[in-house]
Enzyme design. Structure first.
Site, PDB file in Angstrom:
ATOM      1  N   GLU A  34      -7.475   0.604  -4.396  1.00 13.25           N
ATOM      2  CA  GLU A  34      -7.219   0.692  -2.809  1.00 13.25           C
ATOM      3  C   GLU A  34      -8.798   0.278  -2.140  1.00 13.25           C
ATOM      4  O   GLU A  34      -8.675  -0.675  -1.606  1.00 13.25           O
ATOM      5  CB  GLU A  34      -7.164   2.120  -2.213  1.00 13.25           C
ATOM      6  CG  GLU A  34      -5.633   2.469  -2.424  1.00 13.25           C
ATOM      7  CD  GLU A  34      -5.174   3.848  -2.149  1.00 13.25           C
ATOM      8  OE1 GLU A  34      -6.221   4.499  -1.840  1.00 13.25           O
ATOM      9  OE2 GLU A  34      -3.821   4.260  -2.771  1.00 13.25           O
TER      10      GLU A  34
ATOM     11  N   ASP B 189       0.919  -1.203   0.008  1.00 13.10           N
ATOM     12  CA  ASP B 189       0.056  -0.104   0.034  1.00 13.10           C
ATOM     13  C   ASP B 189       0.958   1.195  -0.083  1.00 13.10           C
ATOM     14  O   ASP B 189       1.374   1.557   1.105  1.00 13.10           O
ATOM     15  CB  ASP B 189      -0.786   0.086   1.332  1.00 13.10           C
ATOM     16  CG  ASP B 189      -1.637   1.429   1.407  1.00 13.10           C
ATOM     17  OD1 ASP B 189      -1.592   2.072   0.548  1.00 13.10           O
ATOM     18  OD2 ASP B 189      -2.414   1.401   2.470  1.00 13.10           O
TER      19      ASP B 189
ATOM     20  N   LYS C 259       2.422  11.749  -3.033  1.00 11.65           N
ATOM     21  CA  LYS C 259       1.629  11.015  -3.854  1.00 11.65           C
ATOM     22  C   LYS C 259       0.360  11.908  -4.795  1.00 11.65           C
ATOM     23  O   LYS C 259      -0.020  11.501  -5.809  1.00 11.65           O
ATOM     24  CB  LYS C 259       0.961  10.167  -2.929  1.00 11.65           C
ATOM     25  CG  LYS C 259      -0.050   9.057  -3.594  1.00 11.65           C
ATOM     26  CD  LYS C 259      -0.676   8.154  -2.618  1.00 11.65           C
ATOM     27  CE  LYS C 259      -1.656   7.097  -3.299  1.00 11.65           C
ATOM     28  NZ  LYS C 259      -2.191   6.232  -2.334  1.00 11.65           N
TER      29      LYS C 259
ATOM     30  N   ASP D 103     -12.878   5.900   2.849  1.00 15.50           N
ATOM     31  CA  ASP D 103     -11.396   5.876   3.134  1.00 15.50           C
ATOM     32  C   ASP D 103     -11.090   7.178   3.677  1.00 15.50           C
ATOM     33  O   ASP D 103     -10.893   8.164   2.825  1.00 15.50           O
ATOM     34  CB  ASP D 103     -10.665   5.378   1.925  1.00 15.50           C
ATOM     35  CG  ASP D 103      -9.215   5.320   2.240  1.00 15.50           C
ATOM     36  OD1 ASP D 103      -8.754   5.902   3.157  1.00 15.50           O
ATOM     37  OD2 ASP D 103      -8.495   4.679   1.291  1.00 15.50           O
TER      38      ASP D 103
END
Ligand code: AMP
Length: 562
Positions: free
Chosen positions: A146, A7, A69, A168
């Site tokens: 994800e 991850d 990211k 999330d």
């Protein structure tokens, strides 16, 4: 050879493997499962990744970077120290660190991985992630969405079918996805989110509320005062469920402010953020044309979903409790590790077939209806098509005596290409002739990693062209890739076995910065002693001193910063 599941997160990253006993999470060199996605130079010019770098994020902000990211798939260069790096290169350093940890844990070289990406990542961002893997010496066997990984971790793919909502919320982002599982296909049905809503905003809201109640302007406080206040509030937020109230004391300017953090106060302060969080949930459900009662399971991912307030708001919205028995910070890693096991064809996993879908439409630019000119979008692979897939569409020359045809590749849902994302282009030579005479077959093939290959064939000449869409922004051609590898291999890293010592020193330095007076002198003294012991290089002595220093720092560092 083992395939590891990774991850690669915005705030933290982690990895795991599938074994006979199920998923095994891999501890890093400091014994933690989570490695902060933070990269920095230290004073000796060597690169630090993870917790050590995170400790220095505030005190050495010019030499440390986080949340890169968000820039994945762009050409944006991030300056750190004297170097300048793309998000892909920085991510490769995080991946390299995880790879080394996995190799130590498994006792064998690791060169294959599954890496998770947000469901909304476009082709460029996916490609950049794959490239980051390559730069770290990892062949990326599969990119997994994800939310799909989280659903797999909860074993939702073992049911025959179902509709799942994945929420999330990490430190700085909130992603909502609706997954539909049917006939072995896990489909991302709708996704929505707020790129600027996460756990950190709740701490900011607490901080701002206190400052405004006390009539203190943020600009009048020093960086250290703000940092200390932030850390105390972060820790109080995490302890909210365990303690009914928490008495905090802040030094703000020349004033000491005592503040009682209660659930009631936090609920009031957090309410605007909870309302903001509700919006993308409603959007995703509406887009998927579902009612809340049609959702079979709700899965929580990301540290901020640990907040009781969040969980009870979700329970209220859906009339039942979400699934949260797995660690929300590690579910995506677990799912990626299961996917890695599937790729290895590990026994015990072989009955499960998992496919994915292309999350957006891929197409090419064509002319519009008679007289409308160019710039129109011809969809070739429609969104939510099960992958892998390969589809051909034919186009014709638009003008008389045209000598070449440009095939411009786009991703998106708009009928005009300028509103979609440009992915790349190929140019095919065609024989001269009247408009419409030459036919060109365009084949788009989309693989399980979400990467697009374009084959073009001029029917009359049989001439063929092929391109894997790689030259988009953030991606690299062979020369740039080689230069990048050279640049990265010139970087210097500390030996793994010294990381624990360096971690303690960085932590000590942070505490030194935020303390004052006698406390500060004492910390300076214990750090200097530890430095001297390290110089002597007696491993037994170092181990003992490390334990002692850890105890000392724990007393000062009462906040659970990680
Ligand atoms: P992540 O990016 O998933 O690591 O999420 C980090 C965010 O989760 C941070 O904003 C943390 O404050 C938050 N978080 C972690 N643990 C807790 C907890 N027990 N209660 C509330 N928030 C938490």
């Amino acid at each position: 050879m083992t395939v590891i599941g990774i991850d690669l997160g915005t705030t933290n990253s982690a990895c795991g493997v599938w074994t006979d006993e199920g998923v095994k999470l891999i501890p890093n060199r400091l014994g933690d499962f989570l490695t902060p996605s933070v990269v920095g130079y230290d004073d000796s010019g060597k690169i630090s990744v993870g917790r050590i770098a995170k400790e220095r994020l505030i005190s050495h902000s010019d030499k440390t970077v986080a949340v890169f990211k968000r820039l994945m798939g762009t050409d944006h260069k991030i300056e750190i120290g004297s170097g300048s790096y793309t998000a892909t290169e920085l991510s490769s350093l995080v991946l390299r660190s995880l790879k080394e940890d996995a190799e130590t844990y498994l006792g064998e070289p690791v060169s294959r991985a599954v890496i998770s990406v947000p469901a909304y990542f476009n082709d460029n961002q996916r490609l950049a992630t794959k490239l980051a893997g390559e730069l770290a010496g990892l062949k990326v066997e599969r990119l997994i969405n994800e939310p799909t990984a989280a659903a797999i971790a909860y074993g939702l793919h073992e049911k025959n079918e179902g509709t799942f909502l994945i929420l999330d919320m990490g430190g700085g982002t909130f992603d909502v996805s609706i997954l539909e599982f049917f006939d072995g296909v896990m489909e991302v049905h709708a996704s929505a989110g707020d790129n600027y809503l996460g756990g950190e905003d709740f701490v900011d809201a607490m901080l701002n509320n206190i400052l405004s109640s006390e009539n203190i302007r943020k600009e009048t406080l020093s960086r250290l005062q703000l940092q200390t206040m932030y850390m105390k509030l972060e820790s109080a937020k995490r302890q909210m469920d365990a303690r009914a109230e928490n008495e905090l004391s802040f030094e703000l300017g020349d004033k000491i402010v005592n503040w009682k953090v209660t659930e009631e106060w936090f609920t009031k302060v957090a309410m605007p953020l909870m309302l903001r969080a509700k919006r993308p949930i409603e959007t995703a459900i509406r887009d998927a044309r579902l009612s809340p009662s049609q959702i079979n399971d709700i899965v929580l991912v990301g540290g901020a979903t640990r907040m009781k307030l969040f969980r009870s708001a979700v329970a209220k919205l859906f009339g039942r409790f979400p699934s949260c028995n797995l660690d929300p910070d590690l579910v995506v890693t677990m799912g990626a590790a299961i996917q890695a096991g599937l790729i290895e064809k590990h026994k015990g996993l072989d009955e499960v077939v998992l496919t994915d879908v292309c999350p957006y439409t891929l197409g090419t630019e064509v002319n519009g209806p008679e007289g409308a000119g160019g710039g129109f979008f011809l969809p070739i692979i429609e969104r939510n098509t099960v992958v892998p897939v390969s589809i051909v569409r034919s186009v014709q020359t638009a003008h008389d005596n045209q000598t070449e045809v440009a095939i411009n590749v786009y991703q998106g849902e708009h009928r005009r290409v300028e509103k979609n994302v440009f992915l790349g282009s190929l140019t095919a030579a065609v024989p001269k002739g009247p408009a419409g005479q030459e036919v060109i077959d365009i084949r788009y093939s989309y693989d399980m990693n979400g990467l697009l290959e374009v084959d073009v064939k001029v029917v009359s000449t049989g001439k063929k062209l092929n391109k894997v869409i790689e030259h988009a922004a953030g991606a690299m051609d062979d020369a740039t890739r080689a230069a990048s590898l050279k640049k990265l291999s010139a970087l210097k890293f500390h030996p793994r076995d010294q990381e624990e010592n360096r971690m303690l020193l960085s932590r000590g330095e942070r505490i030194y910065e935020t303390s004052l007076g006698e406390e500060r002198d004492y910390i300076a003294h214990v750090l200097a002693e530890f430095d001297a012991i390290l110089e002597r290089q007696n491993q037994l002595e170092i181990k003992k001193a490390r334990q002692q220093l850890e105890e000392v720092l724990k007393k000062f560092d009462n906040e659970e910063w990680f």
